[in-house]
Design a protein around this motif. Structure first.
Motif, PDB file in Angstrom:
ATOM      1  N   ASN A  83     152.735  42.630  68.456  1.00  0.00           N
ATOM      2  CA  ASN A  83     152.284  42.251  67.328  1.00  0.00           C
ATOM      3  C   ASN A  83     153.463  41.560  66.443  1.00  0.00           C
ATOM      4  O   ASN A  83     153.303  41.367  65.352  1.00  0.00           O
ATOM      5  CB  ASN A  83     151.888  43.384  66.380  1.00  0.00           C
ATOM      6  N   LEU A  84     154.537  41.363  67.060  1.00  0.00           N
ATOM      7  CA  LEU A  84     155.460  40.846  66.331  1.00  0.00           C
ATOM      8  C   LEU A  84     155.244  39.292  65.762  1.00  0.00           C
ATOM      9  O   LEU A  84     154.290  38.653  66.407  1.00  0.00           O
ATOM     10  CB  LEU A  84     156.859  40.296  67.214  1.00  0.00           C
ATOM     11  N   GLY A 111     164.157  46.559  64.473  1.00  0.00           N
ATOM     12  CA  GLY A 111     163.323  46.834  63.405  1.00  0.00           C
ATOM     13  C   GLY A 111     162.383  47.480  63.777  1.00  0.00           C
ATOM     14  O   GLY A 111     161.811  48.888  63.357  1.00  0.00           O
ATOM     15  N   ILE A 112     161.702  47.265  65.020  1.00  0.00           N
ATOM     16  CA  ILE A 112     160.283  48.076  65.574  1.00  0.00           C
ATOM     17  C   ILE A 112     160.708  49.360  66.213  1.00  0.00           C
ATOM     18  O   ILE A 112     159.958  50.065  66.103  1.00  0.00           O
ATOM     19  CB  ILE A 112     159.372  47.115  66.425  1.00  0.00           C
ATOM     20  N   ALA A 113     162.155  49.234  66.778  1.00  0.00           N
ATOM     21  CA  ALA A 113     162.435  50.632  67.215  1.00  0.00           C
ATOM     22  C   ALA A 113     162.888  51.617  66.177  1.00  0.00           C
ATOM     23  O   ALA A 113     162.462  52.604  66.494  1.00  0.00           O
ATOM     24  CB  ALA A 113     163.709  50.282  68.052  1.00  0.00           C
ATOM     25  N   SER A 114     163.225  51.201  65.031  1.00  0.00           N
ATOM     26  CA  SER A 114     163.512  52.133  63.959  1.00  0.00           C
ATOM     27  C   SER A 114     162.145  52.632  63.490  1.00  0.00           C
ATOM     28  O   SER A 114     161.696  53.842  63.322  1.00  0.00           O
ATOM     29  CB  SER A 114     164.368  51.395  62.855  1.00  0.00           C
ATOM     30  N   PHE A 159     165.567  37.700  67.086  1.00  0.00           N
ATOM     31  CA  PHE A 159     164.815  38.400  68.034  1.00  0.00           C
ATOM     32  C   PHE A 159     165.258  39.840  68.054  1.00  0.00           C
ATOM     33  O   PHE A 159     164.845  40.771  68.154  1.00  0.00           O
ATOM     34  CB  PHE A 159     164.612  37.794  69.422  1.00  0.00           C
ATOM     35  N   ALA A 160     166.771  40.033  68.334  1.00  0.00           N
ATOM     36  CA  ALA A 160     167.387  41.261  68.649  1.00  0.00           C
ATOM     37  C   ALA A 160     167.105  42.209  67.149  1.00  0.00           C
ATOM     38  O   ALA A 160     166.885  43.403  67.309  1.00  0.00           O
ATOM     39  CB  ALA A 160     168.822  41.243  68.617  1.00  0.00           C
ATOM     40  N   HIS A 161     167.206  41.467  66.055  1.00  0.00           N
ATOM     41  CA  HIS A 161     166.993  42.078  64.683  1.00  0.00           C
ATOM     42  C   HIS A 161     165.500  42.746  64.450  1.00  0.00           C
ATOM     43  O   HIS A 161     165.398  43.675  64.162  1.00  0.00           O
ATOM     44  CB  HIS A 161     167.273  41.320  63.498  1.00  0.00           C
TER      45      HIS A 161
END
Length: 128
Positions: A90-91, A37-40, A31-33
């Motif tokens: 949308n994860l 990823g979406i933050a990047s 979940f943290a990864h």
């Protein structure tokens, strides 16, 4: 029975995706990864990711079965924070947002927006 077998054959490729979406046990590192990823992608800076205390293996207390609580805080422009939020919704793993807050702080050089999200993500496991 043949129809059921045909449907199973057609959908068998989607079963592993479902197992990734809603795992048997909490997957805080995964979940943290995904959050990173979406933050990047959204070009925001993650200030912190917190996952509520949870059992990763074995018997899971009844009160904790079925969902893993989390909190995420990030900073960036309004558009980028909005994009981050849309990407979170949308994860592949479904996310239930319980609390969402945005705050503005001003410095001499700039305005800083901070987004704080508290929610839950499901998993299937529990006591066997």
């Amino acid at each position: 029975l043949q129809t059921a077998q045909n449907i199973l054959n057609q959908e068998s490729l989607r079963i592993p995706i479902l197992e990734l979406s809603i795992p048997a046990f909490p997957q805080p590192q995964s979940f943290a990864h995904q959050i990173e990823g979406i933050a990047s992608t959204a070009q925001v800076q993650v200030l912190g990711i917190t996952v509520n205390e949870t059992s990763l293996k074995g018997d899971i207390p009844v009160k904790d079965q079925g969902e893993m609580g989390f909190s995420v805080s990030a900073t960036g422009s309004f558009q980028n924070l909005f994009s981050f939020l849309k990407n979170l919704e949308n994860l592949r793993s479904p996310v239930k947002i319980d609390v969402l807050g945005i705050s503005l702080s001003k410095t001499e050089q700039e305005n800083i927006l901070t987004l704080v999200i508290t929610g839950k993500t499901p998993y299937l496991g529990g006591s066997k």
